[in-house]
Design a protein around this motif. Structure first.
Motif, mmCIF file in Angstrom:
data_model
loop_
_atom_site.group_PDB
_atom_site.id
_atom_site.type_symbol
_atom_site.label_atom_id
_atom_site.label_comp_id
_atom_site.label_asym_id
_atom_site.label_seq_id
_atom_site.Cartn_x
_atom_site.Cartn_y
_atom_site.Cartn_z
ATOM 1 N N ARG A 83 0.823 -1.213 0.000
ATOM 2 C CA ARG A 83 0.000 0.000 0.000
ATOM 3 C C ARG A 83 0.859 1.266 0.000
ATOM 4 O O ARG A 83 0.479 2.274 -0.602
ATOM 5 C CB ARG A 83 -0.964 -0.007 1.178
ATOM 6 C CG ARG A 83 -2.097 -1.021 0.960
ATOM 7 C CD ARG A 83 -3.096 -1.074 2.076
ATOM 8 N NE ARG A 83 -3.698 0.226 2.332
ATOM 9 C CZ ARG A 83 -4.324 0.532 3.453
ATOM 10 N NH1 ARG A 83 -4.419 -0.359 4.432
ATOM 11 N NH2 ARG A 83 -4.861 1.726 3.622
ATOM 12 N N LYS A 84 1.995 1.231 0.650
ATOM 13 C CA LYS A 84 2.903 2.380 0.602
ATOM 14 C C LYS A 84 3.400 2.592 -0.824
ATOM 15 O O LYS A 84 3.448 3.729 -1.312
ATOM 16 C CB LYS A 84 4.085 2.179 1.548
ATOM 17 C CG LYS A 84 3.734 2.286 3.017
ATOM 18 C CD LYS A 84 4.974 2.019 3.866
ATOM 19 C CE LYS A 84 4.685 2.027 5.338
ATOM 20 N NZ LYS A 84 5.923 1.914 6.141
ATOM 21 N N THR A 87 0.519 3.981 -2.888
ATOM 22 C CA THR A 87 0.265 5.384 -2.563
ATOM 23 C C THR A 87 1.297 6.291 -3.218
ATOM 24 O O THR A 87 0.951 7.318 -3.807
ATOM 25 C CB THR A 87 0.258 5.589 -1.031
ATOM 26 O OG1 THR A 87 -0.739 4.731 -0.465
ATOM 27 C CG2 THR A 87 -0.030 7.029 -0.656
ATOM 28 N N SER A 90 0.578 6.254 -7.013
ATOM 29 C CA SER A 90 -0.665 6.929 -7.344
ATOM 30 C C SER A 90 -0.564 8.444 -7.192
ATOM 31 O O SER A 90 -1.087 9.198 -8.009
ATOM 32 C CB SER A 90 -1.788 6.393 -6.456
ATOM 33 O OG SER A 90 -2.994 7.036 -6.721
ATOM 34 N N THR A 91 0.103 8.893 -6.165
ATOM 35 C CA THR A 91 0.210 10.326 -5.891
ATOM 36 C C THR A 91 1.492 10.941 -6.448
ATOM 37 O O THR A 91 1.643 12.155 -6.417
ATOM 38 C CB THR A 91 0.165 10.597 -4.382
ATOM 39 O OG1 THR A 91 1.293 9.983 -3.760
ATOM 40 C CG2 THR A 91 -1.138 10.092 -3.770
ATOM 41 N N THR A 95 5.519 8.850 0.493
ATOM 42 C CA THR A 95 4.474 8.759 1.517
ATOM 43 C C THR A 95 4.856 9.478 2.801
ATOM 44 O O THR A 95 3.973 9.923 3.536
ATOM 45 C CB THR A 95 4.107 7.294 1.802
ATOM 46 O OG1 THR A 95 5.287 6.574 2.179
ATOM 47 C CG2 THR A 95 3.472 6.641 0.584
ATOM 48 N N LEU A 117 -4.907 4.000 -0.091
ATOM 49 C CA LEU A 117 -3.782 4.867 0.261
ATOM 50 C C LEU A 117 -3.365 4.636 1.710
ATOM 51 O O LEU A 117 -4.201 4.421 2.583
ATOM 52 C CB LEU A 117 -4.145 6.335 0.058
ATOM 53 C CG LEU A 117 -4.467 6.776 -1.373
ATOM 54 C CD1 LEU A 117 -4.624 8.286 -1.426
ATOM 55 C CD2 LEU A 117 -3.446 6.304 -2.374
#
Length: 167
Positions: A83-84, A87, A90-91, A95, A117
């Motif tokens: 998930r990190k 994220t 995606s961004t 993080t 996220l």
């Protein structure tokens, strides 16, 4: 055979002036070899600090390319590292930076409500020639700052990738 008219000739000239095909942007891809080097580099960087981690690398489409974990890492860290990475990909932002922004800005806190996220340091976009080609996520290293540092060390150790700025 009928003679071409001036209108037909003008139409043919206009068609010849059009681009021959669709414009396609060229993008780099993260190779499996590079992904394996990234996860191995992250594990090695943390191991040198007596930290056991799990590292995940995703390609630019968010697909899993590589995942390795130390034997002693808790099982929740595997999903946290994925998930990190997701994220960060995606961004297009580390993080750790997102987590700090969320702590300082009420509007950024809303990012934490999106199911995939994870606003916890350890995810870093992987860049090549100025383009995001994937992301790495590190978890289990004893804190967000440690995870982030191991991810950065891994990226810096792989030739052909853009070097992230020092924290």
């Amino acid at each position: 055979m009928p003679k071409p008219t001036a209108h037909l000739l003008a139409l043919l000239a206009m068609l010849a002036a059009l681009p021959a095909g669709a414009q396609v942007r060229q993008q780099g891809d993260l190779t499996l070899e590079s992904a394996n080097r990234l996860v191995a580099g992250a594990l090695d960087a943390c191991r040198r600090q007596d930290r056991a981690i799990v590292a995940t690398v995703l390609d630019r489409g968010g697909n899993l390319l590589a995942l390795q974990r130390a034997e002693t890492v808790g099982p929740h860290n595997t999903e946290a590292s994925r998930r990190k990475a997701y994220t960060a990909l995606s961004t297009r932002t580390a993080t750790l930076d997102l987590a700090r922004a969320a702590a300082a800005n009420p509007d950024a806190r809303n990012l934490a409500t999106l199911p995939e996220l994870l606003l916890l340091g350890g995810g870093v976009p992987v860049m090549a020639a100025g383009q995001v080609v994937g992301a790495i996520g590190v978890a289990g290293g004893g804190g967000a700052t440690n995870d982030h540092a191991c991810a950065l060390a891994a990226i810096r150790a792989v030739d052909g990738l853009d070097r992230p700025a020092a924290p």
